[in-house]
Design a protein around this motif. Structure first.
Motif, PDB file in Angstrom:
ATOM      1  N   PRO A 174      50.697  44.701  40.541  1.00 57.22           N
ATOM      2  CA  PRO A 174      51.016  45.995  39.920  1.00 57.22           C
ATOM      3  C   PRO A 174      50.856  47.186  40.867  1.00 57.22           C
ATOM      4  CG  PRO A 174      49.472  44.749  38.531  1.00 57.22           C
ATOM      5  CD  PRO A 174      49.605  44.008  39.830  1.00 57.22           C
ATOM      6  N   THR A 175      50.081  47.046  41.916  1.00 55.32           N
ATOM      7  CA  THR A 175      49.883  48.203  42.800  1.00 55.32           C
ATOM      8  C   THR A 175      50.263  47.959  44.242  1.00 55.32           C
ATOM      9  OG1 THR A 175      47.581  47.458  42.900  1.00 55.32           O
ATOM     10  CG2 THR A 175      48.036  49.447  41.622  1.00 55.32           C
ATOM     11  N   ASN A 204      42.841  54.691  40.686  1.00 56.69           N
ATOM     12  CA  ASN A 204      42.888  53.618  41.691  1.00 56.69           C
ATOM     13  C   ASN A 204      42.029  52.426  41.289  1.00 56.69           C
ATOM     14  OD1 ASN A 204      44.529  55.143  43.303  1.00 56.69           O
ATOM     15  ND2 ASN A 204      42.839  55.965  44.543  1.00 56.69           N
ATOM     16  N   ILE A 205      42.336  51.303  41.907  1.00 57.69           N
ATOM     17  CA  ILE A 205      41.550  50.101  41.635  1.00 57.69           C
ATOM     18  C   ILE A 205      40.806  49.652  42.880  1.00 57.69           C
ATOM     19  CG2 ILE A 205      42.949  49.196  39.748  1.00 57.69           C
ATOM     20  CD1 ILE A 205      44.025  47.327  42.254  1.00 57.69           C
ATOM     21  N   LEU A 206      39.780  48.871  42.646  1.00 53.11           N
ATOM     22  CA  LEU A 206      39.027  48.258  43.741  1.00 53.11           C
ATOM     23  C   LEU A 206      39.671  46.913  44.091  1.00 53.11           C
ATOM     24  CD1 LEU A 206      35.471  49.023  42.305  1.00 53.11           C
ATOM     25  CD2 LEU A 206      36.738  50.316  44.048  1.00 53.11           C
ATOM     26  N   ALA A 207      39.108  46.247  45.061  1.00 55.43           N
ATOM     27  CA  ALA A 207      39.700  44.997  45.556  1.00 55.43           C
ATOM     28  C   ALA A 207      39.838  43.930  44.469  1.00 55.43           C
ATOM     29  CB  ALA A 207      38.871  44.455  46.715  1.00 55.43           C
ATOM     30  N   ASP A 208      38.947  43.946  43.478  1.00 51.23           N
ATOM     31  CA  ASP A 208      39.007  42.912  42.439  1.00 51.23           C
ATOM     32  C   ASP A 208      39.916  43.306  41.264  1.00 51.23           C
ATOM     33  OD1 ASP A 208      37.551  44.877  41.232  1.00 51.23           O
ATOM     34  OD2 ASP A 208      35.831  43.607  40.683  1.00 51.23           O
ATOM     35  N   LEU A 265      44.916  32.151  46.957  1.00 49.16           N
ATOM     36  CA  LEU A 265      44.564  33.030  45.842  1.00 49.16           C
ATOM     37  C   LEU A 265      44.993  34.452  46.169  1.00 49.16           C
ATOM     38  CD1 LEU A 265      41.109  31.427  45.228  1.00 49.16           C
ATOM     39  CD2 LEU A 265      42.905  31.610  43.489  1.00 49.16           C
ATOM     40  N   VAL A 266      45.448  35.182  45.169  1.00 53.21           N
ATOM     41  CA  VAL A 266      45.991  36.514  45.430  1.00 53.21           C
ATOM     42  C   VAL A 266      44.904  37.543  45.664  1.00 53.21           C
ATOM     43  CG1 VAL A 266      47.450  38.383  44.549  1.00 53.21           C
ATOM     44  CG2 VAL A 266      48.074  36.016  44.118  1.00 53.21           C
ATOM     45  N   ILE A 267      43.910  37.576  44.797  1.00 49.39           N
ATOM     46  CA  ILE A 267      42.825  38.541  45.014  1.00 49.39           C
ATOM     47  C   ILE A 267      41.494  37.874  44.757  1.00 49.39           C
ATOM     48  CG2 ILE A 267      44.045  40.632  44.331  1.00 49.39           C
ATOM     49  CD1 ILE A 267      42.181  40.412  41.720  1.00 49.39           C
ATOM     50  N   GLY A 268      40.479  38.557  45.214  1.00 47.49           N
ATOM     51  CA  GLY A 268      39.132  38.220  44.796  1.00 47.49           C
ATOM     52  C   GLY A 268      38.465  37.221  45.696  1.00 47.49           C
ATOM     53  N   ASP A 269      37.179  37.253  45.579  1.00 46.74           N
ATOM     54  CA  ASP A 269      36.292  36.335  46.252  1.00 46.74           C
ATOM     55  C   ASP A 269      36.308  35.049  45.410  1.00 46.74           C
ATOM     56  OD1 ASP A 269      34.202  35.047  47.320  1.00 46.74           O
ATOM     57  OD2 ASP A 269      32.731  36.654  46.995  1.00 46.74           O
ATOM     58  N   THR A 270      36.625  33.936  46.034  1.00 46.53           N
ATOM     59  CA  THR A 270      36.708  32.678  45.284  1.00 46.53           C
ATOM     60  C   THR A 270      35.474  32.432  44.412  1.00 46.53           C
ATOM     61  OG1 THR A 270      37.947  31.761  47.112  1.00 46.53           O
ATOM     62  CG2 THR A 270      37.133  30.208  45.491  1.00 46.53           C
ATOM     63  N   PHE A 327      45.519  40.371  36.586  1.00 45.42           N
ATOM     64  CA  PHE A 327      44.408  39.728  37.296  1.00 45.42           C
ATOM     65  C   PHE A 327      43.209  39.385  36.410  1.00 45.42           C
ATOM     66  CE2 PHE A 327      46.400  42.014  40.994  1.00 45.42           C
ATOM     67  CZ  PHE A 327      46.896  40.863  41.576  1.00 45.42           C
ATOM     68  N   GLY A 328      43.191  39.889  35.191  1.00 47.17           N
ATOM     69  CA  GLY A 328      42.055  39.581  34.320  1.00 47.17           C
ATOM     70  C   GLY A 328      40.792  40.351  34.679  1.00 47.17           C
TER      71      GLY A 328
END
Lengths: 507, 507
Positions: B466-467, B222-226, B413-418, B260-261
């Motif tokens: 991807p998820t 699994n992945i985290l929010a970032d 933005l799709v994910i992440g804290d700006t 997402f890099g």
């Protein structure tokens, strides 16, 4: 504040300048290797240098300009390094480069590499590689249709970065198409068997290791006197392996073995593959390109029944390294056996298409350099007839060498009936004046080969017999694979071997 | 009768002529893509062409000069084809090429490719590749020592033809070193498990398929929010797999995921790998080169504990395609895990050496193009500081884009804290003015992307998550990876997206 970079700010001027300085260096590099040029240097092939010596030239002292560091080098220093690279490398443009199964590049090859470099195309997906992808499909089909004469409409091919990777891919294709559950579950309880002759290239064994089959499950089939596979033994080994609980998966037959250049009996092998329903692969990395020769293509009889064929234009056709094709009778087999449908890369297409343009989807890789373009350009430039005459000329040179050394008692051919040599473009022989026994072979072969190289005149390879236990040791394997060779080079080579041989002191 | 060939009889003149005609074409190709040039063409990136259209341009009618045939083409016809190839290809020198994880080539890259092409070296064995082999060892160790700070003396690296093949090789290394019997016996009764995050590149799965492990034995963590790997879930999955009878073999962590890099938590993963004695691989194909940036290298903390790392200079550093390294803390691991000791190719050396110079012996392949040379030349030309400023500048551009779109309500933005974006050089976002719902995302994203491409102005990619199953559909993934980008390009891109977006009709 403006966000800009100091790098790549004057790309046109930079490239213009670099090319201007580089061009005369390139031309003189070829010129000194050209026998007909007034600047020809017989030893321009390059001498032999020990690694320690070269490392000293390049990387000592620690502040040498050829060591990468924190600061950029200016152009003068850069060209010093380029000069050094050219000076100490093997100059394959020299007619004395007879060592490996490839030859020098040629002008159209250099141009093709430049275009590829300029485009910097990644030929994995169509969006970024529209032209090079349609060209790869076009030339892949054209190439494949020379071999798969009964599947001209469905056949095709893709490039991989060398014959080994094409062979590896063909084994994956075999497993994936015939046992599709292995994609998800792995080899599991299958005990797969691979069959190949004792003289095949090591990549077959490496492929079996990489695919998790293991080298001990590659059944090494006996060879006949000419180095070709003994089809009777193949069938015996298949029968035995089935009795032992194996699942026969893949037969590799070779068109032009690495040492002797032998061609396996493809018709017989095709019969056996068909009878046992085994994937029939032909490793024609080296010898497959006799397909271009009306005279020599008969060696390939039966190859049209293969399930896959590896052929390398970078070997017999003089296309720059690397250019290796895996050709198949049904081009759809690439995607059927390799695709994972990764949606972030392969977006699919809206209309129904007869072919795939996202080429990486048909491989086990992702990013790709479009090596096929170099073959396409070479074919345009030389034409089919150019390839044909290249192959025929090379065979004529090798034949000339065979005839000359078979009349000379100081030479002895390693295998084969002189009448039927060369099998491919290499000739394997001992230099063995009457004062020497076969026990001297390894020493004398290595000695002469080293001497020729020291003179910067000829680079020739040597090898033990892959199977024989006759204690005859190592012999020369000389490869005649370039249009710049002539009967004069052959004469000179023989003289050079004899002269070096005469300086050999029997210890 | 003399045995000669009509081919390659005037190599110097031919190359001279071809280069003379080619050079101005190359320079003007770059010039029209240079924003500062007076000949700049905003749409020089190239328009979108359907495959059917391109096939018509190149291969119809059947006697078109761009079709390979029996006869050679003269130089005029050849250059017509070259012009067509340049015209219809994507011009990556244009600042609008923001689609993939690589950028344009640059002048020193072109020069490197020319030298490689001229030498036509096969970097498989030292005899034919003396200089390029010592350079590969040198630069491989230098590169590896940036990562493996505790193994500077033993570390090293070799190139493979793309990140996928480097990753595949690392999995083979893991299996072969830890379970050496598999070389001979195959996977046999081992039930090997591979662990990788749900956002890893597909090559991990393909590697598991190729190695006969099977895709179902790749445990997707699994992945985290970032977008980074959840190390707790990794440990859980390892524990569970052991209970289920698996043999843990290999953990792949990613430095810069494809979409997402994201950078996985390497320290935590290294702890887990150490605890369970599992091979710890880092796929840094994309994001590994932040090692050159004092600011951004902290993302790689823990990577020095890896057993192998893939890094591609052809991505973030602008070295021409393809140039991918597999780096390891102990360079001897290449031969230990890959060698088959084929005596007809690898003759060994007389003196004891601290390193291997027959590079192919440390790979699963044979013939090789010395891609490492391009990286070596780039490092000489730009210096470490040039690479550093390249990376930092690219991050600054990506950051500029993030800031600008996060202030604009039409973008999301799709994910992440700006604050923490960009993670790597790509930015993932929706263009979503208030009149559209997330259900429109896929349509509008594809529409705008196609429009920009049609204008020949920008090439940008898009992807699903991807998820996620949030039904938000596809979004833009724009990659800022070139020194020729500036804040002006960023502004213009935003304007162009908005303008195209305004022409989108909601169906």
């Amino acid at each position: 504040m403006a966000i800009t970079s100091d790098l790549e700010t004057s790309r046109v001027e930079e490239l213009d300048h670099l090319l201007t300085v580089l061009k005369p260096k390139l031309l003189s590099y070829i010129e000194k290797a050209d026998r007909d040029s007034k600047n020809y240097e017989v030893n321009s092939l390059g001498h032999y240098y020990e690694p320690q010596f070269l490392k000293k030239q390049f990387f000592h002292p620690p502040q040498a300009t050829s060591i990468v560091g924190n600061d950029p080098q200016d152009d003068d220093k850069l060209f010093e390094v380029i000069d050094k690279v050219l000076e100490y490398s093997v100059n394959t443009w020299n007619p004395g480069f007879l060592d490996k199964l490839y030859a020098s590049n040629n002008p159209i090859g250099v141009v093709s590499d430049i275009i590829l470099s300029m485009l910097n195309t990644n030929s994995h997906v169509y969006t970024v590689s529209p032209v090079l992808s349609i060209i790869e499909n076009h030339i892949g089909r054209k190439y494949a249709s020379l071999f798969f004469t009964n599947h001209r409409k469905t056949c095709g091919g893709l490039t991989f970065s060398g014959g080994s990777w094409s062979n590896i891919t063909s084994l994956q294709m075999a497993r994936s198409l015939r046992f599709p559950d292995t994609k998800e579950n792995g080899n599991g309880s299958y005990k797969f068997a691979v069959y190949s002759s004792k003289h095949c290239h090591y990549s077959v064994e490496k492929a079996a290791i990489l695919l998790g089959l293991g080298s001990s499950n590659v059944f090494k089939v006996n060879i006949l006197a000419d180095g070709s596979m003994d089809a009777n033994d193949l069938e015996k080994k298949i029968d035995q392996s089935i009795k032992d609980g194996y699942t026969p998966l893949y037969i590799n037959a070779t068109a032009g073995t690495t040492v002797f250049g032998s061609y396996d009996p493809f018709e017989k092998i095709a019969d056996i593959a068909q009878k046992y329903k085994i994937h029939f692969h032909v490793d024609g990395s080296w010898g497959g390109n006799v397909i271009f020769s009306a005279t020599h293509k008969k060696k390939l009889a039966g190859v049209e029944r293969a399930d896959s064929i590896t052929v390398n234009p970078h070997k017999m056709l003089g296309v720059p390294n690397t250019c290796s094709f895996l050709l198949v009778p049904h081009v759809s087999h690439f995607q059927e056996s390799m695709s994972l449908k990764a949606p972030y890369l392969f977006h699919g297409r809206e209309e129904e298409e007869d072919e795939n343009y996202d080429l990486a989807d048909g491989t086990m890789g992702c990013g790709r350099r479009a090596d096929s373009f170099k073959f396409y350009m070479a074919w345009l430039y030389f034409g089919f007839e150019g390839f044909a005459s290249r192959v025929d000329h090379a065979f004529a040179i090798a034949r000339d060498f065979v005839e000359k050394i078979s009349r000379d008692k100081r030479f002895e051919l390693v295998i084969g009936d002189t009448e039927n040599l060369p099998q491919c473009l290499q000739v394997c022989f001992y230099y063995r004046p009457s004062s020497y026994t076969h026990e001297d072979n390894t020493d004398i072969t290595r000695y002469i080969s080293r001497e020729l190289h020291k003179q910067g005149k000829y680079l020739v390879d040597f090898s033990p017999n892959p199977t024989s236990s006759d204690n005859k040791g190592e012999f020369f394997r000389v490869v005649f694979n370039s249009p710049i060779l002539s009967d004069e080079v052959v004469d000179d080579l023989i003289t050079s071997i004899v002269e070096s041989g005469e300086t050999y002191k029997h210890i």
